[in-house]
Scaffold this motif. Structure first.
Motif, PDB file in Angstrom:
ATOM      1  N   ASN A  52       0.818  -1.214   0.000  1.00  0.00           N
ATOM      2  CA  ASN A  52       0.000   0.000   0.000  1.00  0.00           C
ATOM      3  C   ASN A  52       0.851   1.263   0.000  1.00  0.00           C
ATOM      4  N   THR A  55       1.961   1.597  -3.673  1.00  0.00           N
ATOM      5  CA  THR A  55       0.898   1.994  -4.604  1.00  0.00           C
ATOM      6  C   THR A  55       0.312   3.367  -4.292  1.00  0.00           C
ATOM      7  N   GLU A  77      -2.142   8.211  -5.815  1.00  0.00           N
ATOM      8  CA  GLU A  77      -2.385   6.802  -6.109  1.00  0.00           C
ATOM      9  C   GLU A  77      -2.797   6.579  -7.562  1.00  0.00           C
ATOM     10  N   ARG A  80       0.187   6.543  -9.871  1.00  0.00           N
ATOM     11  CA  ARG A  80       1.012   5.335  -9.743  1.00  0.00           C
ATOM     12  C   ARG A  80       0.330   4.139 -10.405  1.00  0.00           C
ATOM     13  N   SER A  81      -1.016   4.111 -10.392  1.00  0.00           N
ATOM     14  CA  SER A  81      -1.736   2.960 -10.941  1.00  0.00           C
ATOM     15  C   SER A  81      -1.487   2.776 -12.433  1.00  0.00           C
ATOM     16  N   ILE A  84       1.901   0.711 -12.077  1.00  0.00           N
ATOM     17  CA  ILE A  84       1.991  -0.367 -11.083  1.00  0.00           C
ATOM     18  C   ILE A  84       0.743  -1.235 -11.182  1.00  0.00           C
ATOM     19  N   HIS A  86      -1.524  -4.275  -9.499  1.00  0.00           N
ATOM     20  CA  HIS A  86      -1.712  -4.728  -8.113  1.00  0.00           C
ATOM     21  C   HIS A  86      -2.847  -5.737  -8.067  1.00  0.00           C
TER      22      HIS A  86
END
Length: 274
Positions: A52, A55, A77, A80-81, A84, A86
């Motif tokens: 967490n 991310t 966030e 970053r998504s 990244i 997840h």
């Protein structure tokens, strides 16, 4: 080339209260591009909290995070998504159940793309054909169900779809948080095989939390062990290749100052030994 660098990350929840919890206690980690590291540790060791932090689910109290040479310590966030991927233990996370398979893939494709205001109409016929080809590789028949809502899929199908969504546009980093733990053994093995295949083909830098000690030593090229918000053991290369599960448990005891007490992890050892 360094893909991920964590430098002295700290995070305390509810500081100064009776519920104070030190979740990350000086975590530092450097991963080269293409590294695939497994992570094991007891409940509350800080594994999911670490994910967490990476991310952007929260901003660490101290420390820095660099991804692909870019400082993302304070990046939001949603930003970053885009780089990244997840996956969670719960197959229901990561997909929109009321949207079709095609729409879920389109959303993942456009979110990671370069057009920040892109909408579904930007998906071309060629893109849809690519979706169909990728779905066919899952060998679950989903390529013939692209117009069906994701909510109709089984847990294994949704997890496989989520994996495809997370890697449709190759991420800089893939985080797998026990992503096969909620599946039945046969489906879990299939999703794990898909994971290995996609990560190897695309040379994705990957961190994977697992409760299975044998997986921790067999998958990827590196094994990390966490306890009390710290990385207490980190092994790779020839030394890792010679290590047994018993060796790994002993190293945890030496470095953490106590025995590993996670029942699921210890059960995975017993099942494999039998």
């Amino acid at each position: 080339m360094e893909m991920l660098e964590l430098c002295d990350l700290h995070k305390t929840f509810n500081p100064g209260t009776v519920n104070e919890k030190v979740a990350l206690n000086g975590v530092s980690l450097t991963m080269e591009a293409g590294d695939f590291a497994t992570i094991v540790g007891s409940n509350g060791a800080g594994k999911s909290t670490l994910f967490n932090a990476i991310t952007g689910g929260f901003i660490a109290d101290e420390g820095s995070i660099t991804l692909g040479g870019e400082d993302i310590t304070f990046a939001p966030e949603y930003q970053r998504s885009r780089v990244i991927g997840h996956l969670f233990q719960d197959p229901l996370k990561g997909t929109a159940p009321n949207m079709t398979i095609e729409e879920n893939l389109a959303l993942a494709y456009l979110r990671a793309g370069t057009a920040p205001n892109a909408i579904f109409s930007r998906i071309s016929r060629k893109d849809k054909e690519i979706f169909r080809e990728k779905l066919a590789l899952l060998d679950m028949g989903l390529e013939d169900r692209m117009k069906q809502p994701v909510g109709l899929l089984s847990g294994g199908q949704r997890q496989a779809l989520t994996l495809l969504m997370a890697t449709l546009v190759t991420p800089k980093l893939l985080l797998l948080d026990e992503h096969t733990a909620a599946l039945d053994p046969a489906t879990a093995e299939k999703v794990l095989d898909l994971t290995k295949s996609i990560v190897a083909e695309k040379k994705i830098t990957c961190l994977m939390v697992t409760h299975n000690m044998h997986q921790a030593l067999e998958l990827g090229n590196r094994t990390l062990m966490m306890d009390a918000g710290r990385i207490v053991f980190d092994i790779k290369g020839e030394a890792r290749g010679k290590m047994t599960v018993d060796d790994l448990l002993e190293k945890f005891r030496e470095n953490a100052g106590k025995a590993l007490d996670n029942d699921r992890i210890l059960l995975s050892k017993v099942e494999a030994d039998n």
